[in-house]
Design an enzyme around this catalytic site. Structure first.
Site, short mmCIF file in Angstrom:
data_model
loop_
_atom_site.label_atom_id
_atom_site.label_comp_id
_atom_site.label_asym_id
_atom_site.label_seq_id
_atom_site.Cartn_x
_atom_site.Cartn_y
_atom_site.Cartn_z
N ASN A 35 0.90 -1.27 -0.01
CA ASN A 35 -0.05 0.02 -0.09
C ASN A 35 1.24 1.27 -0.12
O ASN A 35 2.35 1.17 -0.10
CB ASN A 35 -0.89 -0.03 1.13
CG ASN A 35 -0.30 -0.27 2.46
OD1 ASN A 35 0.40 0.83 2.57
ND2 ASN A 35 -0.31 -1.20 3.17
N ASP B 152 -4.16 -6.48 5.00
CA ASP B 152 -4.98 -7.24 5.77
C ASP B 152 -5.12 -8.51 4.94
O ASP B 152 -5.56 -9.41 5.60
CB ASP B 152 -6.71 -6.38 5.42
CG ASP B 152 -6.74 -5.27 6.66
OD1 ASP B 152 -5.99 -5.13 7.63
OD2 ASP B 152 -7.38 -4.38 6.00
N LYS C 86 7.94 -16.81 -11.26
CA LYS C 86 7.09 -15.53 -11.86
C LYS C 86 5.99 -15.97 -12.57
O LYS C 86 6.14 -16.84 -13.41
CB LYS C 86 8.04 -14.79 -12.64
CG LYS C 86 7.27 -13.59 -13.18
CD LYS C 86 8.39 -12.58 -14.02
CE LYS C 86 7.44 -11.45 -14.59
NZ LYS C 86 8.36 -10.61 -15.74
N PHE D 75 -4.52 2.82 15.04
CA PHE D 75 -4.72 3.77 13.84
C PHE D 75 -5.81 3.17 13.27
O PHE D 75 -5.74 2.06 13.08
CB PHE D 75 -3.41 3.79 13.22
CG PHE D 75 -2.61 5.17 13.52
CD1 PHE D 75 -1.78 4.86 14.89
CD2 PHE D 75 -2.50 6.18 13.16
CE1 PHE D 75 -1.09 6.04 15.11
CE2 PHE D 75 -1.72 7.17 13.57
CZ PHE D 75 -0.99 7.26 14.68
N LYS E 230 -13.61 -0.34 16.21
CA LYS E 230 -12.07 -1.11 16.10
C LYS E 230 -11.44 -0.73 17.65
O LYS E 230 -10.88 -1.61 18.25
CB LYS E 230 -11.15 -0.36 15.18
CG LYS E 230 -11.40 -0.84 13.89
CD LYS E 230 -10.63 -0.23 12.76
CE LYS E 230 -11.24 -0.68 11.40
NZ LYS E 230 -10.64 -0.08 10.44
N LYS F 219 -10.70 -4.21 19.22
CA LYS F 219 -9.36 -4.51 19.75
C LYS F 219 -8.86 -4.27 21.19
O LYS F 219 -7.78 -4.30 21.54
CB LYS F 219 -8.41 -3.75 18.69
CG LYS F 219 -8.91 -4.26 17.05
CD LYS F 219 -7.77 -3.65 16.31
CE LYS F 219 -8.35 -3.95 14.82
NZ LYS F 219 -7.10 -4.13 13.69
O1 C5P Z 1 -8.85 -3.39 11.46
P1 C5P Z 1 -8.08 -2.23 10.93
O2 C5P Z 1 -6.79 -3.00 10.00
O3 C5P Z 1 -8.62 -1.36 10.11
O4 C5P Z 1 -7.05 -1.55 12.10
C1 C5P Z 1 -5.93 -0.88 12.03
C2 C5P Z 1 -5.28 -1.12 13.04
O5 C5P Z 1 -4.82 -2.37 13.14
C3 C5P Z 1 -3.98 -0.34 13.02
O6 C5P Z 1 -3.43 0.00 14.16
C4 C5P Z 1 -3.08 -1.39 12.37
O7 C5P Z 1 -1.91 -1.04 12.61
C5 C5P Z 1 -3.29 -2.57 13.01
N1 C5P Z 1 -3.35 -3.80 12.17
C6 C5P Z 1 -3.04 -4.91 12.91
N2 C5P Z 1 -2.72 -6.13 12.17
C7 C5P Z 1 -3.58 -6.16 11.12
C8 C5P Z 1 -4.17 -5.16 10.45
C9 C5P Z 1 -4.40 -3.95 11.02
O8 C5P Z 1 -2.42 -4.99 13.86
N3 C5P Z 1 -3.27 -7.27 10.29
#
Ligand code: C5P
Length: 396
Positions: free
Chosen positions: A205, A274, A284, A318, A332, A336
């Protein structure tokens, strides 16, 4: 960063004086008001005209220019940075000698004095030099220690002037830092992750990592021991931050988890992918058909899983949202089990990917939502760290 700060830069006679040109240029760029004082020996290496041009101020070296020049200069500054600081000048200051403009104004100084030594390794190791340093440290003079590396004389060892980034950080620490996070260990994650598809392609990204790097430095500014776990970025950081580079979400998770047991705070600023390809192709992938399907699976949610492992740790997440921002971020925060969440939207004007500025909202609960204006990422980082310090104190 240094807006309205008046910094008196002392230059003494060492070959590293050429690097002080860059320091002065950078300080001026960061909006400091810079005045330069040179010793006679420094003028053998660099001309006053160079510093006059870079600082946009007259340069002084003559202690008899007028009878109060040493007092006038020192009373109109917020700190003094001597860069490079030779063994000779350090020896003089440690022993109260005031035989030129620079050492005379130091003897009248009530503001912080920061010394950046640079010299040959044997000069640096010399017990008399080292005892002068110790003496000055006891009198609260600040040192930005030299680095190890190749020296101008061709030898290798300790004595090389610290890197510019470390000198700038040392000045920030003296002017704006505190010990609020002393004895605390902070983990910060930054940047994107890269999930390989085949040996040459990845899913990633646009994250630049700037917000996470600014947070790591802001935590260090307040005395924390910082481990920065970074995905691939084009950034560098200061020496005192323990930088661990990773590529994938799984590597980021493993590194964060290995650092977790003795940590007090985790700031997950990384834009963790994600999804990752379910299978990584060994070779490749060829362009054989007009369409191509890639099967993805979710990556581990590092932040959510850390809550289960070390429940005492203060955790900041974040949320990057482009719609229903507040309600998604609140969800979130709850899912979390975070202490607070920082919401940002890269589609907002001035807060796009790679920008040096950000417009964020700090959400502690449904009732406690603070929307910050567009600020430089260093300022945003400072506000986030201040909020964490306040909250950690009230939790104690
Ligand atoms: O659920 P989402 O990905 O939007 O949440 C964002 C937060 O979770 C950010 O702080 C990101 O660094 C963290 N995150 C994580 N592991 C992932 C995806 C996101 O710790 N696989």
């Amino acid at each position: 960063m240094f807006t309205n700060k008046r910094i008196l830069v002392g230059v003494t006679g060492g070959i590293a004086a050429y690097k002080t040109c860059e320091l002065v240029r950078k300080l001026v760029k960061l909006e400091a008001h810079v005045k330069v004082v040179m010793t006679e020996a420094a003028k053998q290496f660099i001309t006053p005209l160079s510093f006059e041009t870079l600082s946009a101020n007259p340069v002084s070296w003559d202690q008899f220019e007028n009878s109060t020049i040493h007092i006038d200069l020192v009373r109109n500054a917020d700190c003094i940075v001597i860069c490079p600081a030779t063994a000779n000048t350090i020896g003089k200051i440690a022993n109260g000698i005031a035989d030129n403009l620079l050492t005379t104004l130091i003897s009248a100084a009530t503001i912080p004095v920061i010394l950046c030594p640079a010299m040959n390794k044997e000069m640096y190791r010399h017990p008399i030099f080292q005892s002068n340093v110790e003496k000055l440290k006891q009198h609260e003079y600040h040192f930005i220690d030299p680095a190890e590396g190749e020296l101008a004389c061709g030898e290798y060892g300790w004595g090389r002037l610290a890197e510019l980034e470390d000198i700038l950080f040392g000045i920030r620490r003296v002017l704006f830092g505190s010990d609020a996070l002393k004895d605390k260990k902070v983990i910060v994650t930054a940047g994107p992750t890269e999930e390989p598809i085949d040996p040459v392609r990845v899913i990633s990204n646009h994250s630049s990592g700037k917000m996470g790097y600014a947070l790591a430095e802001a935590a260090a500014l307040h005395g924390a021991r910082v481990t920065l776990v970074s995905g691939p970025t084009a950034l560098s950081t200061i020496n005192e931050i323990n930088l661990k580079t990773v590529r994938t979400a799984q590597q980021m998770k493993d590194t964060v988890f290995s650092e977790l047991p003795d940590s007090n705070m985790l700031i997950m600023a990384a834009a963790v992918s994600d999804f990752a390809p379910k299978r990584i192709s060994e070779h490749k992938i060829k362009k054989e058909k007009a369409t191509f399907q890639l099967e993805l699976q979710t990556t581990p949610d590092i932040l959510a899983e850390t809550g289960k492992m070390n429940s005492d740790i203060f955790r900041i997440g974040f949320a990057l949202e482009t719609n229903n921002e507040i309600s998604n971020a609140l969800q979130k925060l709850e899912n979390k089990k975070l202490d607070f969440i920082v919401l940002n939207n890269p589609m907002e004007p001035g807060a796009n990917f790679g920008s040096n500025a950000n417009r964020v909202t700090i959400i502690e609960s449904k009732e406690k939502i603070e929307k910050l204006p567009l600020l430089g990422k260093d300022k945003v980082a400072e506000r986030i760290i201040q909020k964490a310090i306040e909250r950690m104190k009230s939790n104690e």
